[in-house]
Design a protein around this motif. Sequence first.
Motif, short mmCIF file in Angstrom:
data_model
loop_
_atom_site.label_atom_id
_atom_site.label_comp_id
_atom_site.label_asym_id
_atom_site.label_seq_id
_atom_site.Cartn_x
_atom_site.Cartn_y
_atom_site.Cartn_z
N ARG A 35 -56.74 31.67 -29.15
CA ARG A 35 -55.79 31.14 -28.98
C ARG A 35 -55.70 30.61 -31.04
O ARG A 35 -54.78 28.97 -31.31
CB ARG A 35 -55.18 30.28 -28.23
N ASP A 36 -56.83 30.89 -31.16
CA ASP A 36 -56.68 29.51 -32.93
C ASP A 36 -55.90 30.11 -33.84
O ASP A 36 -56.40 30.87 -35.34
CB ASP A 36 -57.91 29.83 -32.91
N TYR A 37 -54.30 29.67 -34.11
CA TYR A 37 -53.32 30.28 -34.26
C TYR A 37 -53.37 29.75 -36.09
O TYR A 37 -53.25 30.64 -37.10
CB TYR A 37 -51.76 30.20 -34.13
N GLU A 38 -53.76 28.61 -36.12
CA GLU A 38 -54.25 28.69 -37.78
C GLU A 38 -55.09 29.19 -39.03
O GLU A 38 -54.79 29.86 -39.54
CB GLU A 38 -54.94 27.04 -37.93
N GLU A 67 -48.66 36.83 -40.92
CA GLU A 67 -48.35 35.18 -40.92
C GLU A 67 -47.40 35.04 -40.37
O GLU A 67 -46.95 33.81 -39.20
CB GLU A 67 -48.14 34.95 -42.90
N GLU A 68 -46.22 35.39 -40.13
CA GLU A 68 -44.89 35.91 -39.44
C GLU A 68 -45.36 36.09 -38.39
O GLU A 68 -44.89 34.99 -37.60
CB GLU A 68 -44.00 36.85 -40.40
N VAL A 69 -45.87 36.75 -37.35
CA VAL A 69 -45.40 36.36 -36.03
C VAL A 69 -47.04 35.45 -35.43
O VAL A 69 -46.62 34.72 -34.86
CB VAL A 69 -46.01 37.96 -35.28
N VAL A 70 -48.07 35.43 -35.95
CA VAL A 70 -48.58 33.89 -36.27
C VAL A 70 -47.43 32.69 -35.61
O VAL A 70 -47.89 32.18 -34.76
CB VAL A 70 -50.44 34.15 -36.56
N SER A 71 -46.53 32.65 -37.17
CA SER A 71 -45.70 31.58 -36.52
C SER A 71 -45.03 30.87 -35.47
O SER A 71 -45.01 30.03 -34.87
CB SER A 71 -45.16 31.02 -38.10
N VAL A 72 -45.36 32.17 -34.88
CA VAL A 72 -44.35 32.12 -33.23
C VAL A 72 -45.66 32.11 -32.13
O VAL A 72 -44.28 32.56 -31.14
CB VAL A 72 -42.81 33.08 -33.72
N LYS A 73 -46.63 32.54 -32.98
CA LYS A 73 -47.82 32.47 -31.19
C LYS A 73 -47.70 33.88 -30.71
O LYS A 73 -46.94 33.72 -29.66
CB LYS A 73 -47.52 31.40 -31.40
N ASN A 74 -46.73 35.01 -31.65
CA ASN A 74 -46.49 36.42 -30.66
C ASN A 74 -48.21 37.16 -30.29
O ASN A 74 -48.24 38.07 -31.02
CB ASN A 74 -45.65 36.75 -31.29
#
Length: 99
Positions: A35-38, A67-74
């Motif tokens: 879960r390393d979104y950064e 990049e877009e879906v990572v920002s909302v953690k999908n």
Amino acid sequence: MNKVKIDIDFEELIPTFLENRRKDCVYLRKLLEKRDYEEMRKLGHSIKGVGYNYGFDVIGDLGKKLEEVVSVKNDLKIKEIASDIENYIENIDIEFIEN
């Protein structure tokens, strides 16, 4: 089959480029487990840049989408994007052109 026209100057680089995108997908899944979104965001940015720079607009678009879906953690969409990149690479038909 995914047809793409690539500048002949890139011909020798393409096998390594495609192998690196496969590795990106493996890495993406590992990052998702942690879960390393950064780091996933950074990877998406990198995929976007190299995709567009090498003439693979679909890969660039998928990097942008990542990049877009990572920002909302999908997480589900992140897995789908990894699969989309892999499927695209496995079904690609490259035509090298002279500019």
